[in-house]
Scaffold this motif. Structure first.
Motif, PDB file in Angstrom:
ATOM      1  N   LEU A   1     -38.384  64.104  78.419  1.00 24.68           N
ATOM      2  CA  LEU A   1     -39.449  63.746  77.491  1.00 24.68           C
ATOM      3  C   LEU A   1     -39.918  64.964  76.705  1.00 24.68           C
ATOM      4  N   TYR A   2     -40.063  66.071  77.391  1.00 29.06           N
ATOM      5  CA  TYR A   2     -40.487  67.322  76.769  1.00 29.06           C
ATOM      6  C   TYR A   2     -39.504  67.715  75.670  1.00 29.06           C
ATOM      7  N   HIS A   3     -38.214  67.675  75.986  1.00 33.88           N
ATOM      8  CA  HIS A   3     -37.196  68.022  75.000  1.00 33.88           C
ATOM      9  C   HIS A   3     -37.167  67.012  73.849  1.00 33.88           C
ATOM     10  N   ASP A   4     -37.362  65.755  74.159  1.00 36.41           N
ATOM     11  CA  ASP A   4     -37.384  64.722  73.118  1.00 36.41           C
ATOM     12  C   ASP A   4     -38.546  64.948  72.163  1.00 36.41           C
ATOM     13  N   ILE A   5     -39.705  65.263  72.724  1.00 35.28           N
ATOM     14  CA  ILE A   5     -40.889  65.506  71.883  1.00 35.28           C
ATOM     15  C   ILE A   5     -40.643  66.696  70.968  1.00 35.28           C
ATOM     16  N   PHE A   6     -40.154  67.800  71.546  1.00 34.88           N
ATOM     17  CA  PHE A   6     -39.944  68.994  70.736  1.00 34.88           C
ATOM     18  C   PHE A   6     -38.818  68.810  69.710  1.00 34.88           C
ATOM     19  N   SER A   7     -37.855  67.961  70.000  1.00 41.53           N
ATOM     20  CA  SER A   7     -36.784  67.728  69.025  1.00 41.53           C
ATOM     21  C   SER A   7     -37.309  66.988  67.796  1.00 41.53           C
ATOM     22  N   ARG A   8     -38.438  66.289  67.932  1.00 39.35           N
ATOM     23  CA  ARG A   8     -39.008  65.523  66.820  1.00 39.35           C
ATOM     24  C   ARG A   8     -40.122  66.262  66.076  1.00 39.35           C
ATOM     25  N   LEU A   9     -40.646  67.319  66.689  1.00 40.09           N
ATOM     26  CA  LEU A   9     -41.772  68.034  66.069  1.00 40.09           C
ATOM     27  C   LEU A   9     -41.303  68.953  64.944  1.00 40.09           C
ATOM     28  N   ARG A  10     -42.131  69.049  63.897  1.00 35.10           N
ATOM     29  CA  ARG A  10     -41.865  69.932  62.765  1.00 35.10           C
ATOM     30  C   ARG A  10     -43.149  70.684  62.418  1.00 35.10           C
ATOM     31  N   ASP A  11     -42.988  71.913  61.941  1.00 36.83           N
ATOM     32  CA  ASP A  11     -44.160  72.681  61.507  1.00 36.83           C
ATOM     33  C   ASP A  11     -44.528  72.281  60.072  1.00 36.83           C
ATOM     34  N   ASP A  12     -45.446  73.015  59.463  1.00 37.08           N
ATOM     35  CA  ASP A  12     -45.932  72.676  58.109  1.00 37.08           C
ATOM     36  C   ASP A  12     -44.829  72.744  57.053  1.00 37.08           C
ATOM     37  N   GLN A  13     -43.840  73.592  57.296  1.00 39.76           N
ATOM     38  CA  GLN A  13     -42.741  73.733  56.341  1.00 39.76           C
ATOM     39  C   GLN A  13     -41.561  72.801  56.659  1.00 39.76           C
ATOM     40  N   GLY A  14     -41.709  71.955  57.668  1.00 38.71           N
ATOM     41  CA  GLY A  14     -40.658  71.014  58.019  1.00 38.71           C
ATOM     42  C   GLY A  14     -39.606  71.564  58.966  1.00 38.71           C
ATOM     43  N   ARG A  15     -39.818  72.772  59.469  1.00 43.30           N
ATOM     44  CA  ARG A  15     -38.866  73.373  60.409  1.00 43.30           C
ATOM     45  C   ARG A  15     -39.161  72.887  61.820  1.00 43.30           C
ATOM     46  N   PRO A  16     -38.134  72.799  62.670  1.00 47.98           N
ATOM     47  CA  PRO A  16     -38.360  72.384  64.064  1.00 47.98           C
ATOM     48  C   PRO A  16     -39.264  73.381  64.785  1.00 47.98           C
ATOM     49  N   VAL A  17     -40.122  72.865  65.664  1.00 45.70           N
ATOM     50  CA  VAL A  17     -41.010  73.707  66.466  1.00 45.70           C
ATOM     51  C   VAL A  17     -40.201  74.253  67.635  1.00 45.70           C
TER      52      VAL A  17
END
Length: 106
Positions: A52-68
């Motif tokens: 779940l942790y990896h799934d969440i982080f794979s979907r997150l993006r910062d303000d510039q659209g880059r992966p977190v």
């Protein structure tokens, strides 16, 4: 007669102790099985949480659209149910503060 009664009491005590040993061995085996099942459950839950942790982080993006980057951020759940993504260094300092509060309460 007194000696016979004494021997009988001693024999009864030994039999009772042997029965207690058998019961404790049975209980020990049961607890071992339960411990094993609990360990399996904990490992499964850890794996699901990790996924779940990896799934969440794979979907997150910062303000510039880059992966977190999950190495730099952690997921933080507050007591009111809010979920935040915060830098790891802030999370560590927050944990230290929480630990200090818990120690003071004790």
């Amino acid at each position: 007669v007194a000696a016979q009664k004494c021997r009988k009491r001693k024999l009864n005590a030994i039999l009772n102790l042997e029965e207690d040993v058998c019961n404790l061995q049975t209980q020990k085996e049961s607890l071992k099985k339960e411990h094993s099942q609990c360990s399996k459950s904990i490992n499964q839950i850890k794996q699901k949480l990790n996924n779940l942790y990896h799934d969440i982080f794979s979907r997150l993006r910062d303000d510039q659209g880059r992966p977190v980057n999950p190495r730099q951020y952690v997921i933080h759940c507050s007591s009111n149910g809010s979920v935040f993504i915060i830098p790891k260094h802030l999370a560590k300092s927050e944990q230290k503060q929480d630990n200090r509060k818990e120690q003071k309460e004790k």
